[in-house]
Motif scaffolding. Structure first.
Motif, PDB file in Angstrom:
ATOM      1  N   ARG A 410       0.821  -1.212   0.000  1.00  0.00           N
ATOM      2  CA  ARG A 410       0.000   0.000   0.000  1.00  0.00           C
ATOM      3  C   ARG A 410       0.858   1.266   0.000  1.00  0.00           C
ATOM      4  O   ARG A 410       0.476   2.280  -0.598  1.00  0.00           O
ATOM      5  CB  ARG A 410      -0.945  -0.029   1.201  1.00  0.00           C
ATOM      6  N   ALA A 414       0.455   3.925  -2.934  1.00  0.00           N
ATOM      7  CA  ALA A 414       0.026   5.278  -2.564  1.00  0.00           C
ATOM      8  C   ALA A 414       0.870   6.360  -3.221  1.00  0.00           C
ATOM      9  O   ALA A 414       0.457   7.519  -3.289  1.00  0.00           O
ATOM     10  CB  ALA A 414       0.076   5.438  -1.045  1.00  0.00           C
ATOM     11  N   ALA A 420      -5.415   2.312  -6.315  1.00  0.00           N
ATOM     12  CA  ALA A 420      -5.625   1.621  -5.051  1.00  0.00           C
ATOM     13  C   ALA A 420      -5.802   0.135  -5.326  1.00  0.00           C
ATOM     14  O   ALA A 420      -6.090  -0.272  -6.463  1.00  0.00           O
ATOM     15  CB  ALA A 420      -6.849   2.177  -4.315  1.00  0.00           C
ATOM     16  N   CYS A 422      -7.372  -3.729  -3.579  1.00  0.00           N
ATOM     17  CA  CYS A 422      -8.223  -4.340  -2.559  1.00  0.00           C
ATOM     18  C   CYS A 422      -8.489  -5.786  -2.943  1.00  0.00           C
ATOM     19  O   CYS A 422      -8.220  -6.216  -4.066  1.00  0.00           O
ATOM     20  CB  CYS A 422      -9.531  -3.571  -2.389  1.00  0.00           C
ATOM     21  N   TYR A 426      -5.363  -9.101   1.108  1.00  0.00           N
ATOM     22  CA  TYR A 426      -4.833  -8.027   1.943  1.00  0.00           C
ATOM     23  C   TYR A 426      -5.240  -8.126   3.412  1.00  0.00           C
ATOM     24  O   TYR A 426      -4.398  -8.355   4.271  1.00  0.00           O
ATOM     25  CB  TYR A 426      -5.241  -6.670   1.358  1.00  0.00           C
ATOM     26  N   SER A 437     -12.096  -3.968   2.644  1.00  0.00           N
ATOM     27  CA  SER A 437     -10.902  -3.538   1.925  1.00  0.00           C
ATOM     28  C   SER A 437     -11.283  -2.749   0.670  1.00  0.00           C
ATOM     29  O   SER A 437     -10.609  -1.798   0.282  1.00  0.00           O
ATOM     30  CB  SER A 437     -10.015  -4.741   1.590  1.00  0.00           C
ATOM     31  N   ALA A 441     -10.298   1.165  -0.117  1.00  0.00           N
ATOM     32  CA  ALA A 441      -9.666   1.588  -1.371  1.00  0.00           C
ATOM     33  C   ALA A 441     -10.395   2.791  -1.967  1.00  0.00           C
ATOM     34  O   ALA A 441      -9.772   3.757  -2.434  1.00  0.00           O
ATOM     35  CB  ALA A 441      -9.657   0.425  -2.368  1.00  0.00           C
ATOM     36  N   GLN A 444      -9.688   5.856   0.149  1.00  0.00           N
ATOM     37  CA  GLN A 444      -8.335   6.361  -0.105  1.00  0.00           C
ATOM     38  C   GLN A 444      -8.326   7.231  -1.362  1.00  0.00           C
ATOM     39  O   GLN A 444      -7.767   8.335  -1.360  1.00  0.00           O
ATOM     40  CB  GLN A 444      -7.366   5.195  -0.287  1.00  0.00           C
TER      41      GLN A 444
END
Length: 469
Positions: A410, A414, A420, A422, A426, A437, A441, A444
């Motif tokens: 991640r 990032a 992203a 997922c 994970y 997850s 994502a 984020q």
């Protein structure tokens, strides 16, 4: 399921969404099917109800009135030559007192559990294998007879390799702050009993099968303007400019300002190799286990020998081939109602590193399942129908250090705005954890830190398969 959940959440936030699905159907490991005219699940068949993500998504997809708890939650262990009631008073097989495992472990094993409080405190460090730590504190019998079949049912893995921090995080945290393991388990049990959701069912299913969830979510995605392209594998992912991604899929090229990669780790590694090589290298190292589910339908009159309960788990130390059996008609009232003259069972075979059993043909897997079922229950009649469903590389493995690997992935991802990841590789292999997850994502990408914290708000417990599947 992660991709659909991400698409659903993005549409709620006002985004335009296209889902690119390599296969000819949605849903991944959630697969509806039938046997002898009765609808059944050919993949995962239940989900944790004490986490909000999966049941919440089912309600949002219009399935709220079809959510059902199991008709019975009484399971057994087939060990030491007999079916024995599943012990109570444990956390993923780890007991709070020696009495919790009476009848499953030997007198010597019970005495070994009782000495846990006398041992000096064990420093865990950053991570430890569940089996290694529990065996050191309570003896190998506890691991081999109960922890192994429970964890093996969830991950199809080896308890002596599986990360405690990733697979049983609440036990990991409690063990770090209590002088003995049994005391840590009792502390968890106390907190669980006091939690508001403790009164509700642990698991939930859906009338018609958990496999009906993906099509329902897909229908909601389409109704809100989302596009789902089936049979469209992505072959290349490139960043062409800040905030612009080029996706080559199914012979066409698409552009997007953000991409969520919701595929298994090997496929993710391939897609990320050009733009995020360090993340790709980490994902390429994730191992997977294969398994098979064998579904059997019997005439009810022939299945009188079956005991009560929802099924049983099988410790590998006993040398059996199947690792679990679910009495589906007993567990789910809707299966029983679809044809009261039939009894549907299913078994599972295959663990990480096992290749011989999964190399057998379907007839051989049916035969070994029937043999073990007869040995355990006395059911010797021939089934009226059988189905074998193989899940090659179906379950990602969470070895010691998995959490650190995920954090590194991640961190690398990032660094690329608009990207992203997922999925089950994970934060947990269960349905709620996978959906969580996906939500993280999305949050984020949209800059919502509160949503990202959702992953840590609900400790990962991935017992989505009921009796060990």
């Amino acid at each position: 399921m992660a991709g659909l959940a991400a698409a659903h959440r993005l549409l709620q936030r006002g985004a335009r969404v296209t889902v690119l699905e390599a296969s000819d159907r949605v849903g991944g490991k959630l697969l509806p099917g039938e046997i002898a005219g009765v609808r059944v699940d050919l993949g995962a068949e239940s989900m944790l109800a004490r986490r909000p993500e999966a049941v919440g998504l089912a309600r949002e997809a219009g399935l709220g009135d079809r959510l059902q708890p199991p008709a019975t939650a009484t399971a057994a262990l087939w060990t030491r030559g007999a079916l024995r009631p599943m012990p109570k008073g444990h956390v993923m097989g780890v007991p709070g007192t020696a009495a919790a495992l009476a009848g499953v472990v030997s007198e010597e094993g019970l005495a070994r559990i009782g000495r846990d409080a006398e041992l000096p405190r064990t420093e865990i460090g950053d991570d430890v294998a569940v089996g290694e730590y529990v065996a050191a504190r309570l003896g190998r019998e506890v691991v081999d007879r109960l922890v192994e079949p429970l964890l093996g049912g969830v991950y199809a893995g080896d308890a002596y390799r599986i990360s405690m921090r990733s697979a049983v995080p609440q036990l990991f945290e409690a063990a770090r702050t209590h002088p003995s393991l049994t005391e840590a388990v009792r502390a968890i049990q106390g907190r669980t009993a006091a939690a508001p959701q403790a009164a509700g069912p642990v698991f939930a299913g859906l009338e018609g099968g958990i496999g009906t969830l993906p099509p329902a979510v897909a229908g909601t995605v389409r109704a809100r303007g989302g596009e789902i392209l089936l049979g469209t594998p992505v072959t290349e992912l490139r960043r062409t400019a800040p905030g612009t991604w080029r996706i080559t899929a199914g012979g066409r090229v698409l552009t997007a300002d953000a991409v969520i990669v919701a595929v298994p780790a090997p496929a993710a590694a391939s897609l990320l190799r050009a733009e995020a090589p360090a993340a790709a290298a980490e994902l390429a190292a994730v191992e997977y286990a294969s398994m098979a589910l064998i579904t059997l339908a019997y005439r009810r009159a022939d299945a009188a020998a079956l005991p009560g309960g929802s099924g049983f788990l099988v410790p590998p130390v006993d040398g059996r081939t199947i690792k679990a059996a679910t009495f589906a008609s007993r567990k789910w009232g809707w299966i029983d109602r679809e044809d009261p003259d039939l009894v549907v069972l299913r078994t599972s075979v295959g663990r990480h590193g096992e290749t011989e059993v999964l190399g057998r043909d379907d007839a051989a897997l049916v035969a070994v399942s029937r043999h073990d079922i007869e040995q355990a229950t006395g059911l010797s009649a021939a089934p009226v129908a059988t189905r074998v469903t193989r899940w090659t590389d179906g379950l990602p493995q969470y070895p010691v250090g998995h959490h650190a690997r995920v954090a590194r992935v991640r961190d690398h991802v990032a660094k690329l705005p608009g990207l992203a990841v997922c999925g089950a590789a994970y934060d947990g292999v269960g349905i709620p954890a996978t959906i969580a997850s996906a939500h993280a994502a999305v949050d984020q990408l949209l800059g919502d830190p509160a949503g990202v914290e959702e992953l840590t708000a609900h400790p990962v417990r991935s017992l989505d398969g009921g009796a060990g599947e």
